[in-house]
Design a protein around this motif. Sequence first.
Motif, PDB file in Angstrom:
ATOM      1  N   GLU A  39      15.163  -3.058   4.536  1.00 18.98           N
ATOM      2  CA  GLU A  39      13.978  -2.253   4.843  1.00 18.98           C
ATOM      3  C   GLU A  39      13.170  -2.992   5.905  1.00 18.98           C
ATOM      4  O   GLU A  39      12.765  -4.134   5.702  1.00 18.98           O
ATOM      5  CB  GLU A  39      13.139  -2.039   3.578  1.00 18.98           C
ATOM      6  CG  GLU A  39      13.908  -1.378   2.443  1.00 18.98           C
ATOM      7  CD  GLU A  39      14.342   0.037   2.754  1.00 18.98           C
ATOM      8  OE1 GLU A  39      13.596   0.759   3.441  1.00 18.98           O
ATOM      9  OE2 GLU A  39      15.433   0.415   2.310  1.00 18.98           O
ATOM     10  N   GLY A  42       7.203   0.058   7.282  1.00 24.79           N
ATOM     11  CA  GLY A  42       6.692   1.387   7.571  1.00 24.79           C
ATOM     12  C   GLY A  42       5.393   1.313   8.359  1.00 24.79           C
ATOM     13  O   GLY A  42       4.755   0.272   8.443  1.00 24.79           O
ATOM     14  N   PHE A  61       9.302   5.108   8.375  1.00 24.23           N
ATOM     15  CA  PHE A  61       9.981   3.871   7.991  1.00 24.23           C
ATOM     16  C   PHE A  61      11.231   3.671   8.840  1.00 24.23           C
ATOM     17  O   PHE A  61      11.764   4.608   9.423  1.00 24.23           O
ATOM     18  CB  PHE A  61      10.363   3.873   6.506  1.00 24.23           C
ATOM     19  CG  PHE A  61      11.450   4.851   6.155  1.00 24.23           C
ATOM     20  CD1 PHE A  61      12.794   4.502   6.267  1.00 24.23           C
ATOM     21  CD2 PHE A  61      11.144   6.130   5.714  1.00 24.23           C
ATOM     22  CE1 PHE A  61      13.795   5.401   5.962  1.00 24.23           C
ATOM     23  CE2 PHE A  61      12.143   7.041   5.398  1.00 24.23           C
ATOM     24  CZ  PHE A  61      13.476   6.673   5.526  1.00 24.23           C
ATOM     25  N   TRP A  80       8.419   9.136   4.880  1.00 19.85           N
ATOM     26  CA  TRP A  80       8.293   8.832   3.462  1.00 19.85           C
ATOM     27  C   TRP A  80       6.971   9.374   2.930  1.00 19.85           C
ATOM     28  O   TRP A  80       5.922   9.225   3.564  1.00 19.85           O
ATOM     29  CB  TRP A  80       8.356   7.315   3.290  1.00 19.85           C
ATOM     30  CG  TRP A  80       8.180   6.788   1.922  1.00 19.85           C
ATOM     31  CD1 TRP A  80       9.102   6.787   0.913  1.00 19.85           C
ATOM     32  CD2 TRP A  80       7.036   6.124   1.402  1.00 19.85           C
ATOM     33  NE1 TRP A  80       8.587   6.163  -0.202  1.00 19.85           N
ATOM     34  CE2 TRP A  80       7.311   5.757   0.077  1.00 19.85           C
ATOM     35  CE3 TRP A  80       5.770   5.808   1.936  1.00 19.85           C
ATOM     36  CZ2 TRP A  80       6.405   5.094  -0.730  1.00 19.85           C
ATOM     37  CZ3 TRP A  80       4.874   5.139   1.130  1.00 19.85           C
ATOM     38  CH2 TRP A  80       5.192   4.791  -0.178  1.00 19.85           C
ATOM     39  N   ASN A  81       7.048  10.039   1.771  1.00 17.06           N
ATOM     40  CA  ASN A  81       5.873  10.550   1.058  1.00 17.06           C
ATOM     41  C   ASN A  81       5.937  10.040  -0.387  1.00 17.06           C
ATOM     42  O   ASN A  81       7.036   9.876  -0.921  1.00 17.06           O
ATOM     43  CB  ASN A  81       5.880  12.081   1.034  1.00 17.06           C
ATOM     44  CG  ASN A  81       5.986  12.660   2.418  1.00 17.06           C
ATOM     45  OD1 ASN A  81       5.060  12.612   3.204  1.00 17.06           O
ATOM     46  ND2 ASN A  81       7.160  13.204   2.742  1.00 17.06           N
ATOM     47  N   GLN A  82       4.785   9.859  -1.009  1.00 16.72           N
ATOM     48  CA  GLN A  82       4.786   9.373  -2.386  1.00 16.72           C
ATOM     49  C   GLN A  82       3.540   9.812  -3.137  1.00 16.72           C
ATOM     50  O   GLN A  82       2.457   9.891  -2.565  1.00 16.72           O
ATOM     51  CB  GLN A  82       4.856   7.840  -2.425  1.00 16.72           C
ATOM     52  CG  GLN A  82       4.909   7.294  -3.839  1.00 16.72           C
ATOM     53  CD  GLN A  82       4.798   5.801  -3.878  1.00 16.72           C
ATOM     54  OE1 GLN A  82       3.777   5.248  -3.467  1.00 16.72           O
ATOM     55  NE2 GLN A  82       5.825   5.129  -4.367  1.00 16.72           N
ATOM     56  N   SER A  92       8.848   9.539  -4.906  1.00 18.36           N
ATOM     57  CA  SER A  92       8.831   9.556  -3.433  1.00 18.36           C
ATOM     58  C   SER A  92       9.856  10.556  -2.929  1.00 18.36           C
ATOM     59  O   SER A  92      10.842  10.841  -3.618  1.00 18.36           O
ATOM     60  CB  SER A  92       9.178   8.170  -2.873  1.00 18.36           C
ATOM     61  OG  SER A  92       8.259   7.208  -3.288  1.00 18.36           O
ATOM     62  N   TRP A  93       9.649  11.057  -1.735  1.00 20.18           N
ATOM     63  CA  TRP A  93      10.579  12.001  -1.113  1.00 20.18           C
ATOM     64  C   TRP A  93      10.370  11.975   0.381  1.00 20.18           C
ATOM     65  O   TRP A  93       9.349  11.474   0.871  1.00 20.18           O
ATOM     66  CB  TRP A  93      10.379  13.417  -1.661  1.00 20.18           C
ATOM     67  CG  TRP A  93       9.041  14.013  -1.297  1.00 20.18           C
ATOM     68  CD1 TRP A  93       8.776  14.834  -0.236  1.00 20.18           C
ATOM     69  CD2 TRP A  93       7.795  13.803  -1.963  1.00 20.18           C
ATOM     70  NE1 TRP A  93       7.434  15.156  -0.211  1.00 20.18           N
ATOM     71  CE2 TRP A  93       6.807  14.532  -1.272  1.00 20.18           C
ATOM     72  CE3 TRP A  93       7.394  13.071  -3.093  1.00 20.18           C
ATOM     73  CZ2 TRP A  93       5.469  14.557  -1.645  1.00 20.18           C
ATOM     74  CZ3 TRP A  93       6.066  13.088  -3.466  1.00 20.18           C
ATOM     75  CH2 TRP A  93       5.122  13.840  -2.746  1.00 20.18           C
ATOM     76  N   GLY A  94      11.337  12.510   1.101  1.00 18.08           N
ATOM     77  CA  GLY A  94      11.179  12.576   2.544  1.00 18.08           C
ATOM     78  C   GLY A  94      12.468  12.921   3.252  1.00 18.08           C
ATOM     79  O   GLY A  94      13.416  13.430   2.654  1.00 18.08           O
ATOM     80  N   SER A  96      15.460  11.516   6.167  1.00 13.53           N
ATOM     81  CA  SER A  96      16.103  10.286   6.595  1.00 13.53           C
ATOM     82  C   SER A  96      17.125  10.592   7.677  1.00 13.53           C
ATOM     83  O   SER A  96      17.743  11.658   7.668  1.00 13.53           O
ATOM     84  CB  SER A  96      16.783   9.634   5.383  1.00 13.53           C
ATOM     85  OG  SER A  96      17.297   8.371   5.710  1.00 13.53           O
ATOM     86  N   SER A 111      13.139   9.561  -4.617  1.00 16.69           N
ATOM     87  CA  SER A 111      13.138   8.248  -5.274  1.00 16.69           C
ATOM     88  C   SER A 111      12.296   8.292  -6.527  1.00 16.69           C
ATOM     89  O   SER A 111      11.272   8.980  -6.567  1.00 16.69           O
ATOM     90  CB  SER A 111      12.544   7.172  -4.358  1.00 16.69           C
ATOM     91  OG  SER A 111      13.248   7.043  -3.168  1.00 16.69           O
ATOM     92  N   SER A 119      16.856   5.470  -5.299  1.00 17.37           N
ATOM     93  CA  SER A 119      16.770   6.582  -4.349  1.00 17.37           C
ATOM     94  C   SER A 119      18.151   7.183  -4.161  1.00 17.37           C
ATOM     95  O   SER A 119      19.159   6.497  -4.301  1.00 17.37           O
ATOM     96  CB  SER A 119      16.283   6.094  -2.982  1.00 17.37           C
ATOM     97  OG  SER A 119      15.021   5.514  -3.058  1.00 17.37           O
TER      98      SER A 119
END
Length: 158
Positions: A39, A42, A61, A80-82, A92-94, A96, A111, A119
């Motif tokens: 990682e 972000g 990210f 990325w959203n959370q 979390s979701w988004g 990629s 996630s 995730s």
Amino acid sequence: LWAAGAVIVMCLTIDGVTALAQSPTPPPAAVWVTGTAIENGGSGGTVTQVGDVTQTRGEIFTDTMTMSDPRVSGAGSGIWNQDRYPGDIGISWGTSRLENAGGAWAGTFVSADGPTVVSSGFLIGEGGYEGLTFYWHQDMGDTVTVTGIIFPGDPPTP
């Protein structure tokens, strides 16, 4: 025996004349993959407190995937959203995207964030990977381990 991308060439001799016959390329087979992700961090996005829930929206990210199959190794990025709840748990979701010299993969993920973070998502192949789907699952700890499968066709419909 078929292998992804293989072409079988047969040589046949009849009455002293040799002829070559080439088989069609079979469809790609499903492949199990393993590896790691780094990682890279972000930036951006907004953080809003709504009651007891901390909402993060639109953070960008980047990451780097090193996998057992080079088709799914490369530079990753996404949004990325959370929603983080009391007790330090969240969802979390988004979106990629993973890119390398052979093509790209794009899709969505979800996630579960708690004492550990897991995730998973489906990425649809583009360019050289068109017609393929990459399902991935990652466990985030000291090392982010990734497992998954590359398979022909579209992701399943939920």
